[in-house]
Design a protein around this motif. Structure first.
Motif, PDB file in Angstrom:
ATOM      1  N   THR A 306       0.841  -1.131   0.095  1.00 28.57           N
ATOM      2  CA  THR A 306       0.086   0.014  -0.067  1.00 28.57           C
ATOM      3  C   THR A 306       0.960   1.203   0.067  1.00 28.57           C
ATOM      4  N   ASP A 307       0.613   2.333  -0.649  1.00 28.32           N
ATOM      5  CA  ASP A 307       1.394   3.580  -0.800  1.00 28.32           C
ATOM      6  C   ASP A 307       0.575   4.540   0.017  1.00 28.32           C
ATOM      7  N   ASP A 308       1.164   5.704  -0.021  1.00 29.93           N
ATOM      8  CA  ASP A 308       0.823   7.082   0.965  1.00 29.93           C
ATOM      9  C   ASP A 308      -0.713   7.104   0.729  1.00 29.93           C
ATOM     10  N   ASP A 309      -1.201   7.065  -0.508  1.00 32.17           N
ATOM     11  CA  ASP A 309      -2.871   7.194  -0.760  1.00 32.17           C
ATOM     12  C   ASP A 309      -3.646   6.195  -0.152  1.00 32.17           C
ATOM     13  N   GLY A 310      -3.016   5.209   0.460  1.00 28.56           N
ATOM     14  CA  GLY A 310      -3.984   3.976   0.696  1.00 28.56           C
ATOM     15  C   GLY A 310      -4.229   3.047  -0.275  1.00 28.56           C
ATOM     16  N   PHE A 311      -3.939   3.350  -1.513  1.00 22.76           N
ATOM     17  CA  PHE A 311      -4.088   2.185  -2.600  1.00 22.76           C
ATOM     18  C   PHE A 311      -2.692   1.402  -2.804  1.00 22.76           C
ATOM     19  N   ASN A 312      -2.927   0.241  -3.193  1.00 21.70           N
ATOM     20  CA  ASN A 312      -1.719  -0.526  -3.414  1.00 21.70           C
ATOM     21  C   ASN A 312      -1.163  -0.354  -4.680  1.00 21.70           C
ATOM     22  N   GLN A 313      -0.185  -0.885  -4.989  1.00 20.75           N
ATOM     23  CA  GLN A 313       0.430  -0.430  -6.301  1.00 20.75           C
ATOM     24  C   GLN A 313      -0.233  -1.056  -7.460  1.00 20.75           C
ATOM     25  N   LEU A 314      -1.053  -2.078  -7.432  1.00 20.10           N
ATOM     26  CA  LEU A 314      -1.835  -2.736  -8.688  1.00 20.10           C
ATOM     27  C   LEU A 314      -2.846  -1.591  -8.912  1.00 20.10           C
ATOM     28  N   VAL A 315      -3.483  -1.580  -7.730  1.00 16.25           N
ATOM     29  CA  VAL A 315      -4.858  -0.346  -7.883  1.00 16.25           C
ATOM     30  C   VAL A 315      -4.130   0.947  -8.428  1.00 16.25           C
ATOM     31  N   ALA A 316      -3.060   1.511  -8.101  1.00 10.38           N
ATOM     32  CA  ALA A 316      -2.575   2.595  -8.609  1.00 10.38           C
ATOM     33  C   ALA A 316      -2.285   2.436  -9.917  1.00 10.38           C
ATOM     34  N   GLU A 317      -1.683   1.408 -10.237  1.00 11.30           N
ATOM     35  CA  GLU A 317      -1.315   1.310 -11.860  1.00 11.30           C
ATOM     36  C   GLU A 317      -2.513   1.238 -12.631  1.00 11.30           C
ATOM     37  N   LEU A 318      -3.564   0.749 -12.202  1.00 11.50           N
ATOM     38  CA  LEU A 318      -4.998   0.739 -13.107  1.00 11.50           C
ATOM     39  C   LEU A 318      -5.653   1.920 -13.199  1.00 11.50           C
ATOM     40  N   LEU A 319      -5.670   2.568 -11.816  1.00 14.42           N
ATOM     41  CA  LEU A 319      -6.321   3.867 -11.856  1.00 14.42           C
ATOM     42  C   LEU A 319      -5.698   4.881 -13.037  1.00 14.42           C
ATOM     43  N   SER A 320      -4.234   4.591 -13.036  1.00 10.67           N
ATOM     44  CA  SER A 320      -3.545   5.576 -14.031  1.00 10.67           C
ATOM     45  C   SER A 320      -3.830   5.059 -15.330  1.00 10.67           C
ATOM     46  N   ILE A 321      -3.904   4.015 -15.633  1.00 11.24           N
ATOM     47  CA  ILE A 321      -4.273   3.513 -16.864  1.00 11.24           C
ATOM     48  C   ILE A 321      -5.815   4.122 -17.177  1.00 11.24           C
ATOM     49  N   PHE A 322      -6.843   3.868 -16.216  1.00 12.02           N
ATOM     50  CA  PHE A 322      -8.086   4.308 -16.699  1.00 12.02           C
ATOM     51  C   PHE A 322      -8.336   5.614 -16.898  1.00 12.02           C
ATOM     52  N   GLU A 323      -7.314   6.514 -16.088  1.00 10.00           N
ATOM     53  CA  GLU A 323      -7.472   8.061 -16.249  1.00 10.00           C
ATOM     54  C   GLU A 323      -6.989   8.118 -17.635  1.00 10.00           C
ATOM     55  N   GLU A 324      -5.866   7.570 -18.153  1.00  9.12           N
ATOM     56  CA  GLU A 324      -5.422   7.778 -19.568  1.00  9.12           C
ATOM     57  C   GLU A 324      -6.354   7.565 -20.576  1.00  9.12           C
ATOM     58  N   LEU A 325      -7.119   6.102 -20.272  1.00  5.99           N
ATOM     59  CA  LEU A 325      -8.209   5.860 -21.203  1.00  5.99           C
ATOM     60  C   LEU A 325      -9.382   6.557 -21.171  1.00  5.99           C
ATOM     61  N   MET A 326      -9.657   7.364 -20.003  1.00  5.99           N
ATOM     62  CA  MET A 326     -10.901   8.242 -20.030  1.00  5.99           C
ATOM     63  C   MET A 326     -10.487   9.217 -20.753  1.00  5.99           C
ATOM     64  N   GLU A 327      -9.271   9.873 -20.847  1.00  5.39           N
ATOM     65  CA  GLU A 327      -8.820  10.967 -21.492  1.00  5.39           C
ATOM     66  C   GLU A 327      -8.847  10.621 -23.109  1.00  5.39           C
ATOM     67  N   SER A 328      -8.513   9.652 -23.428  1.00  5.98           N
ATOM     68  CA  SER A 328      -8.764   9.268 -24.780  1.00  5.98           C
ATOM     69  C   SER A 328     -10.213   9.191 -25.360  1.00  5.98           C
ATOM     70  N   GLY A 329     -11.054   8.934 -24.382  1.00  8.83           N
ATOM     71  CA  GLY A 329     -12.306   8.693 -24.698  1.00  8.83           C
ATOM     72  C   GLY A 329     -12.693   7.099 -24.618  1.00  8.83           C
ATOM     73  N   ASP A 330     -11.639   6.240 -24.680  1.00  8.95           N
ATOM     74  CA  ASP A 330     -12.103   4.642 -24.732  1.00  8.95           C
ATOM     75  C   ASP A 330     -13.001   4.225 -23.547  1.00  8.95           C
ATOM     76  N   ILE A 331     -12.611   4.952 -22.102  1.00  6.91           N
ATOM     77  CA  ILE A 331     -13.496   4.460 -21.215  1.00  6.91           C
ATOM     78  C   ILE A 331     -14.442   5.950 -20.752  1.00  6.91           C
ATOM     79  N   ARG A 332     -15.553   5.433 -20.453  1.00  2.55           N
ATOM     80  CA  ARG A 332     -16.593   6.264 -20.209  1.00  2.55           C
ATOM     81  C   ARG A 332     -16.955   6.460 -18.600  1.00  2.55           C
ATOM     82  N   ASP A 333     -17.072   5.232 -17.929  1.00  5.40           N
ATOM     83  CA  ASP A 333     -17.196   5.217 -16.562  1.00  5.40           C
ATOM     84  C   ASP A 333     -16.568   3.935 -16.337  1.00  5.40           C
TER      85      ASP A 333
END
Ligand SMILES: Cc1cc2nc3c(=O)[nH]c(=O)nc-3n(C[C@H](O)[C@H](O)[C@H](O)COP(=O)(O)OP(=O)(O)OC[C@H]3O[C@@H](n4cnc5c(N)ncnc54)[C@H](O)[C@@H]3O)c2cc1C
Length: 488
Positions: A306-333
């Motif tokens: 778990t990192d300082d934000d309370g997320f573990n590394q895997l969750v943090a990695e996926l959140l960053s991927i989802f953010e990227e895909l939301m920006e590109s419009g591939d993920i809507r929710d």
């Protein structure tokens, strides 16, 4: 009149007596009420009588039964949990047969911690093996909706797939060896668990996927895997199927190929589940063009930290991927399960899809696969064809491996009979052929797809299959009329 009644009476009585001597009187059923549950398939489409149902205790008894049936000219239908979706595990009408149920063979014989393998008998229910292995700190990854009733023997005989194939492969890839009784009654013991054994034709691979037509599987040795220390289960609303496939590959690249499941579940299916099971609600902001249930798992300690934000590394990695895909419009929710209960609820929605479609109305289910690049093409074309012919569609799939359960449906069960199903099937199979797809991805051929098999399987393959069947089972005693269409 039962089949036992129709066979010459004294012959039938002698045959059943001999079965009783082998398996024990308590384990041979001939009364219609006792046999009923074994004679109709899960879909209720296939039903036929049998001379008897027998439940042997071990491979030796199976061998004796096979020899007895060969001498009496009575064919054998092996049966596990009877969850086949292809009518494979119940007798055919007009064929004198017994059902040989593996339900008494439920021992888990050996757990090899060092080699990470387990030896289990054919009648063990899939979920029982999953729990057994889980309690010992490892994972048996095969899983799908019927896990609470299907058996390992049935999984092997149909080379079952399910939700985790994208990472671990189908049953064939999880199996290191078999014990089986061949049509001549001989017992083949291949339970060494060796990972390398190049000693000629592989009988194991011939029996896996043979749907009971080449012998009876009595036990198997399976590979086990590390249990993920951390998992992320997310329900995603995506812009399109192609966007989902881009996300699949991006997540694989960034997580070291850690996607355990990548399931397609679009809005009409989410709505059908909500209608059939009102306690289940999709947490996504509506209408979902392309829904994906994704699970990523890692057994790396660093991913579970778990990192300082309370997320573990895997969750943090996926959140960053989802953010990227939301920006590109591939993920809507996107919704990420925050607890085991939320994860279980998301999976329940997925696992109750088949029942939900059955509750929705009349349906024809395709079980097809396509190269990933052609999935959206198939969906686009076939949805147009279906609408033109008057069908609705409810489609789910193990998208990570290009496997679609495409269903033509009609909420109006009466109107269904007037719809041109034959034409819709022909057009779907023609499209599949153009797109290098398969007409049967994971449920098997059984009785339900024999006509398609005859029409679409390449002649060179069909002839080789017939030659193998003749060589091992010259009298066609093992599950006749299944999988291998007779030559015309
Ligand atoms: C709700 C639901 C969801 C499903 N989801 C999936 C899925 O995601 N993926 C998938 O692949 N399948 C799926 N299936 C299909 C089915 O559950 C699998 O094919 C399963 O592997 C069958 O196991 P079983 O023990 O019920 O076999 P049965 O139905 O009893 O038999 C299936 C076939 O195997 C033969 N057989 C059974 N045991 C033996 C044996 N010991 N030796 C030789 N032959 C044998 C039978 O003769 C028959 O031909 C699903 C079914 C249901 C009802």
């Amino acid at each position: 009149v039962s089949q036992a009644g129709r066979l010459a009476e004294s012959f039938a009585a002698d045959f059943v007596d001999a079965l009783r001597r082998i398996a024990g009187a308590r384990h041979v059923f001939t009364e219609p009420a006792d046999m009923a549950g074994y004679l109709t398939d899960w879909t209720s489409q296939y039903s036929a009588d049998a001379v008897a149902v027998v439940r042997p205790a071990d491979a030796e008894q199976v061998s004796q039964i096979v020899k007895l049936c060969a001498s009496a000219g009575i064919s054998i239908v092996p049966q596990g949990g009877n969850t086949s979706l292809a009518g494979g595990g119940v007798p055919s009408k007009g064929v004198a047969s017994i059902v040989l149920s593996l339900s008494r063979m439920q021992a888990i014989r050996h757990f090899d911690e060092a080699g990470r393998t387990v030896v289990a008998e054919a009648g063990v229910v899939l979920e029982t093996l999953q729990s057994y292995v889980d309690e010992r700190g490892l994972q048996f990854p095969l899983t799908f909706g019927a896990k609470g009733s299907c058996t390992l023997g049935g999984n092997l005989a149909t080379n079952a797939g399910g939700s985790n194939v994208v990472r671990y492969g189908n049953t064939r890839e999880l199996c290191l060896g078999l014990e089986a009784v061949l049509p001549d009654g001989s017992i083949f013991n291949g339970l060494t668990g060796l990972r390398k054994d190049n000693t000629g034709y592989d009988l194991k691979d011939l029996l896996i996927g043979s749907e009971g037509t080449l012998g009876i599987i009595t036990a198997a040795v399976f590979k086990l895997y590390p249990k993920p220390l951390t998992r992320v289960t997310a329900l995603l609303s995506m812009a399109s199927v192609d966007a989902a496939i881009r996300a699949l590959n991006l997540v694989q690249d960034r997580t070291g190929h850690s996607i355990e499941a990548f399931e397609y579940i679009p809005q009409p299916v989410l709505s059908a589940v909500e209608k059939a099971f009102p306690v289940l609600k999709s947490p996504l902001q509506g209408p979902v063009e392309t829904g994906v249930l994704m699970e990523v798992g890692s057994s790396r300690l660093s991913d579970a930290k778990t990192d300082d934000d309370g997320f573990n590394q895997l969750v943090a990695e996926l959140l960053s991927i989802f953010e990227e895909l939301m920006e590109s419009g591939d993920i809507r929710d996107a919704v990420i399960a925050q607890s085991e209960q939320q994860r279980a609820d998301l999976w329940r929605m997925r696992e109750l899809v088949l029942e939900s479609i059955m509750a929705y109305g009349a349906a024809y289910h395709f079980d097809i696969s396509l190269p990933l690049a052609n999935v959206s093409w198939f969906l686009r074309e076939m949805d147009l064809t279906a609408a033109e012919l008057g069908f609705e569609t409810l489609t789910i799939g193990h998208l990570g491996d290009g496997n679609l359960h495409y269903a033509l449906v009609s909420a109006d069960r009466e109107a269904w009979h007037g719809l041109p199903l034959g034409e819709a099937k022909a057009r779907a199979f023609e499209l599949l052929k153009q797109l290098n797809g398969s007409f049967s991805a994971e449920h098997g051929i059984g009785q339900s797809k024999l006509d398609v098999m005859r029409a679409l399987k390449q002649p060179a393959q069909l002839n080789a299959m017939r030659a193998i069947k003749r060589a091992l089972d010259p009298d066609d005693m093992m599950n006749p009329g299944r999988l291998v269409p007779a030559a015309e």
